[in-house]
Scaffold this active site. Structure first.
Site, PDB file in Angstrom:
ATOM      1  N   GLU A  44       0.847  -1.188   0.000  1.00 56.90           N
ATOM      2  CA  GLU A  44       0.000   0.000   0.000  1.00 56.90           C
ATOM      3  C   GLU A  44       0.892   1.251   0.000  1.00 56.90           C
ATOM      4  OE1 GLU A  44      -3.815   1.805   2.492  1.00 56.90           O
ATOM      5  OE2 GLU A  44      -2.389   0.510   3.534  1.00 56.90           O
ATOM      6  N   LYS A 114      -9.929   2.135  -2.286  1.00 60.73           N
ATOM      7  CA  LYS A 114     -10.165   1.705  -0.909  1.00 60.73           C
ATOM      8  C   LYS A 114     -11.548   2.122  -0.452  1.00 60.73           C
ATOM      9  CE  LYS A 114      -7.570   1.743   3.465  1.00 60.73           C
ATOM     10  NZ  LYS A 114      -6.339   2.302   4.078  1.00 60.73           N
ATOM     11  N   CYS A 154      -5.904  -2.828   2.773  1.00 58.39           N
ATOM     12  CA  CYS A 154      -5.629  -2.595   4.189  1.00 58.39           C
ATOM     13  C   CYS A 154      -6.875  -2.646   5.083  1.00 58.39           C
ATOM     14  CB  CYS A 154      -4.889  -1.264   4.347  1.00 58.39           C
ATOM     15  SG  CYS A 154      -3.977  -1.138   5.921  1.00 58.39           S
TER      16      CYS A 154
END
Length: 277
Positions: A44, A114, A154
């Protein structure tokens, strides 16, 4: 799906976008040429330090992205699939934390923004991603010759509803660029990765930056490859490291046959409960 070699690159990320891009390219070449990887993954925010100010400073429009063009070039050069971690992406007045999947021809075949913003306030860590970034709103699954691949980023790992939707797309491999920190990493990183692999009976490849000291945000590292049994196949530690393994179709098939969780799900019950709410 077919068997293939995957390499996860836990890399040192510094406060210099150009150096990060060049370093990533070198690691990708090593993965391809030394380990014969068919698919390579990066962390990331691999091109920038992880902090809101740096997201703004290093964000790029997709069509004009030096970072993305470099990744497309190296994927084509090495004739590999490349999940080039994430990068801060501009679109109009918004910024996104965006992951791309690139094919061996250097073409983008998947894009995931995300979905869940990392806004936390613990005793030892406070971070508010939504101060600069906007959330995505799509489930990202891509059919490839290697298998069916889904992308998450994440903090997305904490939301099993998203993973259930990806699993409904018959996902074989989940690719998770992530950057847990020194607070959440020791507590939850391994547990969540193994849980999502077990829940969905698929491989989960979680790729983090290495644990480099910097004044902004220190990543936990400990990238790992977990198989559909929830077994850790490969695991990094704090320092820069490359993890390589063979992803096996037979492992997925065996798990799903022996413990047919995906077949045994009671969608009739879940749908009825949802309708009655």
């Amino acid at each position: 799906m077919k068997d293939f070699i995957l390499t996860s690159c836990q890399m040192n990320v510094v406060d210099n976008k150009k150096k990060n891009i060049l370093h990533a390219q070198n690691m990708i070449r090593t993965a391809s040429q030394k380990y014969n990887a068919n698919l390579v993954t990066l962390p990331e925010m691999f091109n920038t330090h992880y902090t809101n100010d740096k997201f703004i400073e290093n964000a790029e429009y997709e069509d004009e992205s030096i970072t993305l063009n470099s990744m497309k070039d190296i994927a084509k050069e090495e004739k590999i699939y490349l999940q080039c971690g994430t990068m801060p992406e501009k679109e109009e007045n918004a910024l996104y934390n965006t992951a791309y999947l690139i094919n061996p021809k250097g073409k983008i075949i998947g894009k995931h923004r995300k979905v869940h913003m990392f806004d936390i306030d613990t005793d030892t860590m406070k971070f508010k991603e939504s101060d600069t970034l906007s959330p995505g709103d799509k489930v990202t699954t891509i059919k490839t010759e290697l298998g069916i691949i889904s992308l998450a980023i994440c903090y997305d790992i904490r939301f099993p509803e998203l993973w259930t939707l990806m699993s409904k797309n018959h996902t074989d491999i989940f690719l998770l660029p992530g950057a847990f920190n020194l607070t959440t990493g020791p507590l939850h990183w391994e547990t969540l990765i193994r849980a999502r692999a077990i829940d969905n009976q698929a491989y989960v490849i979680a790729t983090s930056p290495s644990q480099v000291e910097n004044p902004y945000y220190i990543a936990w590292g400990h990238s790992m490859i977990v198989d559909p049994w929830g077994k850790i196949v490969e695991q990094a530690h704090k320092k820069e490291e490359m993890l390589t393994t063979k992803i096996k179709q037979s492992t997925i098939t065996s798990v799903r046959q022996q413990i047919p969780v995906l077949k045994n799900k009671r969608h009739d019950v879940y749908d009825t409960i949802q309708k009655n709410k």
